[in-house]
Write an enzyme that holds these catalytic residues in place. Structure first.
Site: not given
Lengths: 210, 464
Positions: B211-212
């Site tokens: 998700c980063t």
């Protein structure tokens, strides 16, 4: 440290003084032995040895210890002798995704558990933490993987994603935004997606089981 | 005669080690010219990898009195190798590393024979590996080390007391470098820890949360991993990414650059992209030289006994000042790869069912449980699975596997194990150790009564 226990050295050790010719003989004896063993093995019909990696052995242990939630089943598409690839089916019994059926593929490398299993969601799903390619954002699959974790932990982690979808770690940005800003709308979207239909311009296959 | 003098002068320094007695030599060290000659004649060393370390190792072995060498490497020479892989020239780019390296050393050093193998390590039969007196590893991956270790440890046989048979020990020296850091280690399977006993020494690879990558990239590496792990899949449905395909790498680089511009992140270059995607670590020629020299000397000491060996893991760090240390790691006696496991003698007529039956009903014949029970270390109850060479003979859980393996229960173990006289099975079950119940995996060496055919295993049968 014992140094005597080495094959090369071992041969010297048996040598009488100045016995260069004996070495030749010893090597020959060794060769004869090897031949005999080959013949014996062939006679026994020994199949080519498939050596198991430490990862495969550990996986056997994990699989034997599986303690799956009732909502989950496991299957081995390549048969009983290939455990390194398998599928896990999750049927959430509560939350937004109730009634849906979601299939995940697991690919385990020989370096397991040093390396985490590779997990993808095979079912196209409208979910903040799973993108449309099936990539899953679950911390223990990447940055927080540790060899003490196991397949069971991962399966529980996946299960958790369906009971507690999380808009703070989005992979599907749109779904995350809807969940954060309008949970009612999110619920409607999920229902529509799992019963087969469009959310915005995206079509989702039906994955509901009655 | 001139030749004789030449060869004598060539080994002048080596002779100081091999011809003279000493106080810190190995127990069975027998100094003398035969030792030097036998080193040339009978020490066969395999060098695994012909890269930065491999080039050094081949040169060092050839200059240390070894004459029968072989080298295995699956790669071809790339222009970026030339700064440190000193056996290669510009005109060699594109040629197999193993072949060029072998040729160059043979051209330079008289009397050395090097057989190159341009293939994957997995392509060779185990017999190939069994013929060497020692295996030297100059590798850059954990996977490859783990594979060679597994093969080398598979030759290992133990006597009934659990001591390794000398002639089945395949010694290894392993080198590794990362920039200014390196390690050299000695692996004597059955005596010192094998690679798998200490796999935890290797830190896990740094992985960024997906998700980063997808939402909040902050570094150039984030942008590259986004292109590599997420964008590639979106754009090339189903086509696998191949890091050795320059077009693929170029695509990832271009996408990473776009993303970096979008987020205002500097630092995405083509070579950095390669570094991130292929996990390339900068290599320094002199670190390779130091580590290779250490490995070669250890190999010489192991094979000749001319001095005590490193015990058993040397680390070298030249990053801030210089720090080096030898650590004596201990082997994991329960290691599934190099451990002796539990020896079990059994009758050829025993069926799998009989072995696995819930316990109270069998106390008379050879079964895993009661025989394991006699071993003071092990108290195994309720075995739940039996695996032989990757084949699942029986799995009690999950139900889907139980169903697939149930039909084996009525078969004889001897038949399920392809009628071998002896073999290794792995059994999972609950073990009771110090009053604690633990689920465990055991390595069990099964010897069938009356089937042992006297070549390798007379002691096993006698001692069981």
């Amino acid at each position: 440290m014992r140094r005597g226990n080495l094959p090369f050295k071992h041969k010297f050790e048996l040598l009488p003084e100045g016995g260069a010719h004996v070495i030749g003989k010893m090597i020959k004896l060794f060769k004869v032995k090897e031949k005999q063993r080959e013949i014996a093995e062939n006679a026994n019909g020994r199949a080519p040895v498939r050596k198991q990696s430490a990862g495969e052995l550990r996986l056997h242990k994990d699989i034997s210890e599986l303690n799956l939630p009732k909502t989950t089943t496991i299957s081995f598409p390549n048969g009983k002798d290939d455990l390194m690839t398998f599928e896990v089916t999750i049927r959430p019994d509560e939350g937004y995704y109730l009634m849906g059926v979601f299939v995940f593929t697991f690919q385990v490398s020989p370096m397991y558990p040093h390396d985490a299993p590779k997990v993808k969601c095979k079912t196209k799903v409208y979910h903040p933490n799973i993108d449309l390619e099936g990539n899953v954002c679950l911390n223990i699959l990447r940055e927080d993987w540790k060899p003490v974790l196991n397949i069971n932990t991962v399966i529980y982690g996946l299960h958790h994603l369906f009971t507690e979808p999380n808009y703070e770690d989005p992979l599907n940005h749109d779904a995350a935004a809807v969940l954060r800003d309008n949970p009612k709308q999110f619920e409607t979207n999920v229902k529509r997606a799992i019963s087969g239909g469009y959310v915005g311009s995206l079509f989702f296959q039906k994955c509901v089981q009655h | 005669m001139a030749e004789l003098t030449d060869s004598r002068s060539r080994s002048r320094d080596l002779d100081k080690l091999l011809l003279r007695p000493g106080n810190i030599v190995g127990k069975l060290f027998e100094p003398g010219p035969e030792l030097r000659d036998d080193l040339r004649e009978y020490a066969r060393v395999l060098v695994v990898g012909a890269g930065g370390l491999g080039c050094e190792l081949l040169k060092d072995f050839a200059l240390s009195g070894f004459q029968k060498l072989e080298v295995i490497d699956m790669d071809r020479i790339e222009v970026t190798n030339l700064n440190r892989q000193f056996l290669f020239r510009l005109q060699d780019v594109g040629k197999p590393k193993a072949e060029v390296a072998a040729m160059r050393v043979m051209e330079r050093i008289n009397g050395v024979e090097i057989v190159p193998h341009f293939c994957r390590i997995e392509d060779k039969e185990d017999d190939f590996y069994s013929k060497f007196s020692l295996i030297a590893l100059g590798l850059d991956s954990i996977e490859a080390r783990s594979y060679i270790n597994r093969v080398a440890c598979s030759f290992l046989e133990y006597d009934s007391e659990g001591n390794p048979f000398e002639e089945t020990v395949k010694p290894m020296v392993d080198g590794g470098t990362e920039g200014f850091k390196g390690h050299a280690r000695v692996i004597l399977p059955g005596t010192t820890p094998c690679f798998e006993c200490t796999i935890w020494l290797f830190p896990p690879q740094v992985k960024f949360p997906l998700c980063t990558l997808a939402e909040t990239p902050r570094t150039a590496a984030h942008c590259i991993e986004y292109a590599h792990l997420i964008k590639w899949g979106e754009m090339h449905s189903g086509k696998a990414f191949d890091a050795d395909e320059p077009e693929h790498m170029q695509w990832v680089y271009t996408e990473a650059l776009k993303r970096a511009e979008l987020f205002g992140i500097p630092g995405v270059t083509y070579s950095f992209t390669q570094g991130v995607v292929k996990n390339i670590i900068p290599a320094i020629a002199s670190t390779n030289a130091i580590i290779s020299a250490a490995c070669t000397l250890e190999a010489l000491k192991i094979l000749t006994g001319c001095s005590k060996t490193l015990s058993n893991y040397m680390t070298y760090n030249g990053l801030e000042g210089l720090h080096t240390k030898a650590t004596e790691f201990v082997k994991d006696k329960d290691c599934l790869i190099c451990g002796s496991g539990v020896l079990l003698e059994m009758d050829t007529s025993i069926t799998l069912q009989k072995i696995l039956l819930p316990y109270p009903c069998f106390t008379n014949s050879a079964q895993f449980m009661n025989l394991l029970g006699e071993d003071p270390m092990v108290l195994l109850s309720k075995p739940t699975s039996v695996v032989y060479m990757g084949n699942n003979l029986y799995k009690m859980v999950p139900p889907v596997l139980e169903e697939m393996t149930r039909s084996n229960l009525s078969l004889r173990l001897f038949d399920l194990m392809d009628k071998v006289s002896m073999g290794v099975v792995h059994v999972t079950g609950t073990a009771i150790k110090n009053d604690k119940k633990n689920s465990s995996l055991w390595k069990i060496r099964v010897v069938f009564k009356g089937m042992v055919d006297g070549v390798i295993d007379m002691d096993l049968a006698g001692g069981a």
